[in-house]
Design a protein around this motif. Structure first.
Motif, PDB file in Angstrom:
ATOM      1  N   LYS A  13       0.835  -1.202   0.000  1.00  0.00           N
ATOM      2  CA  LYS A  13       0.000   0.000   0.000  1.00  0.00           C
ATOM      3  C   LYS A  13       0.869   1.250   0.000  1.00  0.00           C
ATOM      4  N   LEU A  14       1.912   1.245   0.830  1.00  0.00           N
ATOM      5  CA  LEU A  14       2.812   2.395   0.874  1.00  0.00           C
ATOM      6  C   LEU A  14       3.525   2.574  -0.464  1.00  0.00           C
TER       7      LEU A  14
ATOM      8  N   VAL B 123      -2.139   6.857   2.600  1.00  0.00           N
ATOM      9  CA  VAL B 123      -2.725   5.523   2.718  1.00  0.00           C
ATOM     10  C   VAL B 123      -3.805   5.520   3.801  1.00  0.00           C
ATOM     11  N   GLU B 124      -3.514   6.130   4.918  1.00  0.00           N
ATOM     12  CA  GLU B 124      -4.487   6.206   6.009  1.00  0.00           C
ATOM     13  C   GLU B 124      -5.759   6.929   5.562  1.00  0.00           C
ATOM     14  N   ASN B 125      -5.598   8.056   4.890  1.00  0.00           N
ATOM     15  CA  ASN B 125      -6.759   8.818   4.426  1.00  0.00           C
ATOM     16  C   ASN B 125      -7.544   8.058   3.368  1.00  0.00           C
ATOM     17  N   LYS B 126      -6.846   7.392   2.470  1.00  0.00           N
ATOM     18  CA  LYS B 126      -7.519   6.603   1.430  1.00  0.00           C
ATOM     19  C   LYS B 126      -8.384   5.515   2.064  1.00  0.00           C
TER      20      LYS B 126
ATOM     21  N   GLU C  12      -9.625   5.447   5.064  1.00  0.00           N
ATOM     22  CA  GLU C  12     -10.740   6.073   5.776  1.00  0.00           C
ATOM     23  C   GLU C  12     -11.838   6.491   4.797  1.00  0.00           C
ATOM     24  N   ILE C  13     -11.460   7.059   3.669  1.00  0.00           N
ATOM     25  CA  ILE C  13     -12.445   7.458   2.661  1.00  0.00           C
ATOM     26  C   ILE C  13     -13.186   6.233   2.121  1.00  0.00           C
ATOM     27  N   LEU C  14     -12.460   5.143   1.904  1.00  0.00           N
ATOM     28  CA  LEU C  14     -13.109   3.919   1.415  1.00  0.00           C
ATOM     29  C   LEU C  14     -14.096   3.364   2.440  1.00  0.00           C
ATOM     30  N   LYS C  15     -13.776   3.464   3.719  1.00  0.00           N
ATOM     31  CA  LYS C  15     -14.708   3.027   4.768  1.00  0.00           C
ATOM     32  C   LYS C  15     -15.969   3.895   4.754  1.00  0.00           C
TER      33      LYS C  15
ATOM     34  N   ILE D 218     -16.039   7.180  -6.854  1.00  0.00           N
ATOM     35  CA  ILE D 218     -15.016   7.614  -5.874  1.00  0.00           C
ATOM     36  C   ILE D 218     -14.112   6.446  -5.518  1.00  0.00           C
ATOM     37  N   GLU D 219     -14.704   5.282  -5.249  1.00  0.00           N
ATOM     38  CA  GLU D 219     -13.905   4.104  -4.910  1.00  0.00           C
ATOM     39  C   GLU D 219     -12.963   3.712  -6.037  1.00  0.00           C
TER      40      GLU D 219
END
Length: 108
Positions: free
Chosen positions: A12-13, A74-77, A79-82, A103-104
């Motif tokens: 992911k990173l 990665v953290e924000n992505k 969170e947005i997906l959740k 968006i996804e």
């Protein structure tokens, strides 16, 4: 962190920050985490020592973690997906669902 979890995390990173690594770090991290090659296999393939591979791997991982600590891509992505997944469950029409799916798609 388990080996599989670590591989997923660094993939992911890499996906987010790969262009910011040196070409050597990028190639070695991809070989190790994406293609599951051992340090010895990478060293043989690149005609360098196993220690050099390990050093590039450690430095590359540190750089990726530093970048994520500063930028949180990665953290924000995630969170947005959740959030989009929750919104899709509560969406009242197909148009809303399509927009959330768009968006996804853009995030992945």
């Amino acid at each position: 962190m388990e080996k599989i979890d670590k591989a997923v995390y660094f993939n992911k990173l890499l996906s987010a920050y790969k262009p910011l690594l040196s070409s050597t770090q990028r190639e070695i991290l991809e070989a190790y985490y994406c293609f599951d090659l051992s340090l010895s296999e990478i060293a043989t393939e690149r005609n360098i020592s196993r220690a050099a591979v390990d050093d590039a791997l450690q430095k590359g991982c540190s750089k990726l973690e530093e970048l994520e600590k500063e930028m949180h891509l990665v953290e924000n992505k995630e969170e947005i997906l959740k959030i989009t997944a929750k919104l899709k469950k509560n969406a009242s029409n197909n148009e809303e669902i399509k927009e959330l799916e768009d968006i996804e798609r853009r995030l992945n």
